[in-house]
Write an enzyme that holds these catalytic residues in place. Structure first.
Site, PDB file in Angstrom:
ATOM      1  N   ASP A   1     -22.472 -23.023   7.420  1.00 45.29           N
ATOM      2  CA  ASP A   1     -21.792 -23.785   8.468  1.00 45.29           C
ATOM      3  C   ASP A   1     -20.427 -23.164   8.765  1.00 45.29           C
ATOM      4  O   ASP A   1     -19.876 -22.408   7.957  1.00 45.29           O
ATOM      5  CB  ASP A   1     -21.692 -25.279   8.110  1.00 45.29           C
ATOM      6  CG  ASP A   1     -21.056 -25.486   6.767  1.00 45.29           C
ATOM      7  OD1 ASP A   1     -19.958 -24.953   6.562  1.00 45.29           O
ATOM      8  OD2 ASP A   1     -21.662 -26.160   5.912  1.00 45.29           O
TER       9      ASP A   1
ATOM     10  N   HIS B   1     -26.048 -18.963  11.021  1.00 41.72           N
ATOM     11  CA  HIS B   1     -25.793 -20.397  11.199  1.00 41.72           C
ATOM     12  C   HIS B   1     -26.977 -21.276  10.769  1.00 41.72           C
ATOM     13  O   HIS B   1     -26.866 -22.494  10.743  1.00 41.72           O
ATOM     14  CB  HIS B   1     -25.405 -20.690  12.655  1.00 41.72           C
ATOM     15  CG  HIS B   1     -24.407 -21.801  12.791  1.00 41.72           C
ATOM     16  ND1 HIS B   1     -24.205 -22.755  11.815  1.00 41.72           N
ATOM     17  CD2 HIS B   1     -23.527 -22.104  13.774  1.00 41.72           C
ATOM     18  CE1 HIS B   1     -23.270 -23.592  12.204  1.00 41.72           C
ATOM     19  NE2 HIS B   1     -22.830 -23.223  13.388  1.00 41.72           N
TER      20      HIS B   1
ATOM     21  N   GLY C   1     -10.243  -5.280  12.947  1.00 36.77           N
ATOM     22  CA  GLY C   1      -9.662  -4.507  14.048  1.00 36.77           C
ATOM     23  C   GLY C   1      -8.553  -3.592  13.570  1.00 36.77           C
ATOM     24  O   GLY C   1      -8.268  -3.484  12.373  1.00 36.77           O
TER      25      GLY C   1
ATOM     26  N   SER D   1      -6.670   3.497   1.028  1.00 40.36           N
ATOM     27  CA  SER D   1      -6.504   2.954   2.388  1.00 40.36           C
ATOM     28  C   SER D   1      -6.400   1.426   2.251  1.00 40.36           C
ATOM     29  O   SER D   1      -6.261   0.899   1.147  1.00 40.36           O
ATOM     30  CB  SER D   1      -7.683   3.367   3.272  1.00 40.36           C
ATOM     31  OG  SER D   1      -8.865   2.779   2.793  1.00 40.36           O
TER      32      SER D   1
ATOM     33  N   ARG E   1       0.836  -1.207   0.000  1.00 42.10           N
ATOM     34  CA  ARG E   1       0.000   0.000   0.000  1.00 42.10           C
ATOM     35  C   ARG E   1       0.873   1.260   0.000  1.00 42.10           C
ATOM     36  O   ARG E   1       0.592   2.224  -0.716  1.00 42.10           O
ATOM     37  CB  ARG E   1      -0.945   0.028   1.197  1.00 42.10           C
ATOM     38  CG  ARG E   1      -1.876   1.245   1.138  1.00 42.10           C
ATOM     39  CD  ARG E   1      -2.734   1.399   2.365  1.00 42.10           C
ATOM     40  NE  ARG E   1      -2.062   2.039   3.451  1.00 42.10           N
ATOM     41  CZ  ARG E   1      -2.385   3.220   3.969  1.00 42.10           C
ATOM     42  NH1 ARG E   1      -3.388   3.909   3.465  1.00 42.10           N
ATOM     43  NH2 ARG E   1      -1.729   3.721   4.979  1.00 42.10           N
TER      44      ARG E   1
ATOM     45  N   SER F   1     -16.966  -4.286   8.216  1.00 43.96           N
ATOM     46  CA  SER F   1     -17.011  -3.156   9.147  1.00 43.96           C
ATOM     47  C   SER F   1     -15.603  -2.915   9.677  1.00 43.96           C
ATOM     48  O   SER F   1     -15.076  -3.724  10.437  1.00 43.96           O
ATOM     49  CB  SER F   1     -17.965  -3.503  10.292  1.00 43.96           C
ATOM     50  OG  SER F   1     -17.857  -2.554  11.312  1.00 43.96           O
ATOM     51  N   ASN F   2     -14.994  -1.844   9.207  1.00 48.01           N
ATOM     52  CA  ASN F   2     -13.611  -1.553   9.627  1.00 48.01           C
ATOM     53  C   ASN F   2     -13.628  -0.727  10.913  1.00 48.01           C
ATOM     54  O   ASN F   2     -13.335   0.456  10.911  1.00 48.01           O
ATOM     55  CB  ASN F   2     -12.888  -0.817   8.491  1.00 48.01           C
ATOM     56  CG  ASN F   2     -11.440  -0.523   8.845  1.00 48.01           C
ATOM     57  OD1 ASN F   2     -10.909  -1.029   9.829  1.00 48.01           O
ATOM     58  ND2 ASN F   2     -10.800   0.317   8.052  1.00 48.01           N
TER      59      ASN F   2
ATOM     60  N   ASP G   1     -18.998   5.286   9.813  1.00 49.41           N
ATOM     61  CA  ASP G   1     -19.324   6.111  10.971  1.00 49.41           C
ATOM     62  C   ASP G   1     -19.461   7.555  10.484  1.00 49.41           C
ATOM     63  O   ASP G   1     -18.486   8.140  10.033  1.00 49.41           O
ATOM     64  CB  ASP G   1     -18.171   5.962  11.976  1.00 49.41           C
ATOM     65  CG  ASP G   1     -18.388   6.792  13.198  1.00 49.41           C
ATOM     66  OD1 ASP G   1     -19.507   6.780  13.714  1.00 49.41           O
ATOM     67  OD2 ASP G   1     -17.442   7.476  13.629  1.00 49.41           O
TER      68      ASP G   1
HETATM   69  N1  CAO Z   1      -5.913  -0.354  11.167  1.00 47.85           N
HETATM   70  C1  CAO Z   1      -4.964   0.582  11.020  1.00 47.85           C
HETATM   71  N2  CAO Z   1      -5.097   1.682  10.260  1.00 47.85           N
HETATM   72  C2  CAO Z   1      -6.288   1.852   9.652  1.00 47.85           C
HETATM   73  C3  CAO Z   1      -7.332   0.936   9.777  1.00 47.85           C
HETATM   74  C4  CAO Z   1      -7.109  -0.211  10.568  1.00 47.85           C
HETATM   75  N3  CAO Z   1      -8.039  -1.139  10.718  1.00 47.85           N
HETATM   76  N4  CAO Z   1      -8.377   1.382   9.072  1.00 47.85           N
HETATM   77  C5  CAO Z   1      -8.013   2.536   8.528  1.00 47.85           C
HETATM   78  N5  CAO Z   1      -6.742   2.809   8.871  1.00 47.85           N
HETATM   79  C6  CAO Z   1      -5.987   3.956   8.415  1.00 47.85           C
HETATM   80  C7  CAO Z   1      -6.156   4.138   6.939  1.00 47.85           C
HETATM   81  O1  CAO Z   1      -5.297   3.284   6.206  1.00 47.85           O
HETATM   82  C8  CAO Z   1      -5.840   5.588   6.776  1.00 47.85           C
HETATM   83  O2  CAO Z   1      -4.437   5.772   6.863  1.00 47.85           O
HETATM   84  P1  CAO Z   1      -3.648   6.815   5.921  1.00 47.85           P
HETATM   85  O3  CAO Z   1      -4.064   8.158   6.402  1.00 47.85           O
HETATM   86  O4  CAO Z   1      -2.219   6.467   6.146  1.00 47.85           O
HETATM   87  O5  CAO Z   1      -4.090   6.540   4.508  1.00 47.85           O
HETATM   88  C9  CAO Z   1      -6.469   6.192   8.026  1.00 47.85           C
HETATM   89  O6  CAO Z   1      -6.534   5.144   8.984  1.00 47.85           O
HETATM   90  C10 CAO Z   1      -7.845   6.767   7.806  1.00 47.85           C
HETATM   91  O7  CAO Z   1      -8.646   5.825   7.130  1.00 47.85           O
HETATM   92  P2  CAO Z   1     -10.202   6.061   6.853  1.00 47.85           P
HETATM   93  O8  CAO Z   1     -11.005   5.696   8.048  1.00 47.85           O
HETATM   94  O9  CAO Z   1     -10.408   7.447   6.368  1.00 47.85           O
HETATM   95  O10 CAO Z   1     -10.503   5.129   5.610  1.00 47.85           O
HETATM   96  P3  CAO Z   1     -10.784   3.576   5.492  1.00 47.85           P
HETATM   97  O11 CAO Z   1     -10.981   3.370   4.040  1.00 47.85           O
HETATM   98  O12 CAO Z   1      -9.760   2.752   6.129  1.00 47.85           O
HETATM   99  O13 CAO Z   1     -12.175   3.356   6.252  1.00 47.85           O
HETATM  100  C11 CAO Z   1     -14.477   3.704   6.746  1.00 47.85           C
HETATM  101  C12 CAO Z   1     -13.322   3.965   5.781  1.00 47.85           C
HETATM  102  C13 CAO Z   1     -15.687   4.409   6.226  1.00 47.85           C
HETATM  103  C14 CAO Z   1     -14.739   2.205   6.820  1.00 47.85           C
HETATM  104  C15 CAO Z   1     -14.095   4.208   8.170  1.00 47.85           C
HETATM  105  O14 CAO Z   1     -13.757   5.577   8.108  1.00 47.85           O
HETATM  106  C16 CAO Z   1     -15.197   4.051   9.197  1.00 47.85           C
HETATM  107  O15 CAO Z   1     -16.172   4.796   9.255  1.00 47.85           O
HETATM  108  N6  CAO Z   1     -15.032   3.036  10.086  1.00 47.85           N
HETATM  109  C17 CAO Z   1     -15.949   2.806  11.206  1.00 47.85           C
HETATM  110  C18 CAO Z   1     -16.869   1.653  10.899  1.00 47.85           C
HETATM  111  C19 CAO Z   1     -17.834   1.415  12.044  1.00 47.85           C
HETATM  112  O16 CAO Z   1     -18.323   2.344  12.695  1.00 47.85           O
HETATM  113  N7  CAO Z   1     -18.092   0.129  12.324  1.00 47.85           N
HETATM  114  C20 CAO Z   1     -18.962  -0.247  13.391  1.00 47.85           C
HETATM  115  C21 CAO Z   1     -20.252  -0.722  12.811  1.00 47.85           C
HETATM  116  S1  CAO Z   1     -21.314  -1.390  14.027  1.00 47.85           S
HETATM  117  O17 CAO Z   1     -21.810  -0.094  14.817  1.00 47.85           O
END
Ligand code: CAO
Length: 262
Positions: A236, A232, A204, A86, A71, A179-180, A129
């Site tokens: 499976d 489930h 995570g 990202s 990346r 979900s990130n 989020d």
């Molecule tokens: N571990 C380490 N670094 C991470 C990461 C992770 N899991 N996820 C993102 N990063 C980094 C990215 O690589 C980026 O780094 P750079 O600035 O070096 O490029 C920085 O953090 C910001 O990333 P981002 O959040 O803007 O973008 P993304 O594409 O990684 O994620 C999104 C986008 C929409 C998935 C995220 O912003 C988000 O909203 N996550 C929350 C999801 C959530 O609320 N889940 C719970 C659902 S149940 O209630």
């Protein structure tokens, strides 16, 4: 006359400490009732529905060391197209490639769980989020997109999400969700399936941790924990585990994705 037995003098109990007095008095505010509406109301509906689904949970860790390097190499190239790269586009594309082998995970079930539809399109939803709460737009037809195209689409959705302007076209038709949560923090999660979908993954935070290499040497590995939930009733555990293994293998050895990219 013998002297009277001496009685020990009791040690005085120390006086209790005075309660600390707050330098600034804290005011007690009023409780506030908020109507549950908008995205939150939609969440009430979908999450209540999902409670009837027996969830199977499965977790594993992914060594992202090679992908972190890749990346870093590609980020500048993507920026030339105005695209922010990202890890998410790799997670999404690898999921789509693994779904090609395990189409049963890219499926929906009907209300009574009598029929399952294996979806032709990989419309991968991503939990986002936003200021308005949780929204789950999806990237359509990921099976036909390059990593760069997924990233561009993700940028578009993220920017609309931040402005609160995501439309129903982007928010409906999802077939599988990621979900990130690691973008905010944390290691493991227990993701809740978005009905009528049958599987979801929570990712995570990537952490630098010591791990053993092939020859027993310790190295600084970039580790990501992935937590999957599957319905489930129809999926499976073995299928979920095999899918996860394949997804993980693409991410741990990103060059292997090239072999199967179309
Ligand atoms: N571990 C380490 N670094 C991470 C990461 C992770 N899991 N996820 C993102 N990063 C980094 C990215 O690589 C980026 O780094 P750079 O600035 O070096 O490029 C920085 O953090 C910001 O990333 P981002 O959040 O803007 O973008 P993304 O594409 O990684 O994620 C999104 C986008 C929409 C998935 C995220 O912003 C988000 O909203 N996550 C929350 C999801 C959530 O609320 N889940 C719970 C659902 S149940 O209630």
């Amino acid at each position: 006359v013998p002297p009277p037995p001496s009685t020990p003098t009791p040690t005085p109990t120390p006086a209790p400490k005075p309660l600390p007095v707050a330098a600034v008095p804290t005011a007690v505010g009023e409780d506030k009732v908020e109507p549950i509406k908008g995205f939150r109301k939609a969440m009430v509906k979908s999450m209540t529905l999902s409670q009837s689904i027996p969830h199977f949970g499965y977790c594993d860790e992914v060594d992202m060391t090679a992908l972190v390097e890749l990346r870093a190499e590609l980020k500048g190239a993507a920026e030339q197209y105005g695209v922010r790269l990202s890890f998410m586009p790799f997670f999404i594309k690898a999921a789509s490639m693994a779904l090609l082998q395990y189409p049963v995970l890219n499926a929906t079930v009907d209300d009574k769980c009598e029929n399952m539809t294996l979806k032709a399109s990989h419309n991968i939803g991503l939990a986002m989020d936003t200021a308005n709460g949780l929204v789950v737009p999806n990237v359509k037809n990921v099976q036909c997109l390059s990593v760069l195209e997924v990233a561009a689409e993700l940028n578009r959705l993220q920017s609309l999400g931040l402005q609160g302007k995501l439309g129903s076209g982007d928010l409906t038709g999802g077939t599988f969700t990621l979900s990130n949560i690691g973008a905010i923090g944390g290691t493991y999660a227990k993701p809740v399936i978005m009905p009528p979908e049958v599987a979801i993954g929570a990712l995570g935070k990537v952490q630098v941790l010591p791990r053993f290499g092939a020859t027993g040497e310790v190295y600084a590995a970039h580790i990501l924990a992935a937590s999957w939930s599957a319905d489930h009733r129809v999926i499976d555990g073995a299928t979920m585990a095999r899918f996860s293994n394949l997804w993980k293998s693409y991410l741990e050895n990103p060059a292997s994705m090239l072999l199967h990219l179309k």
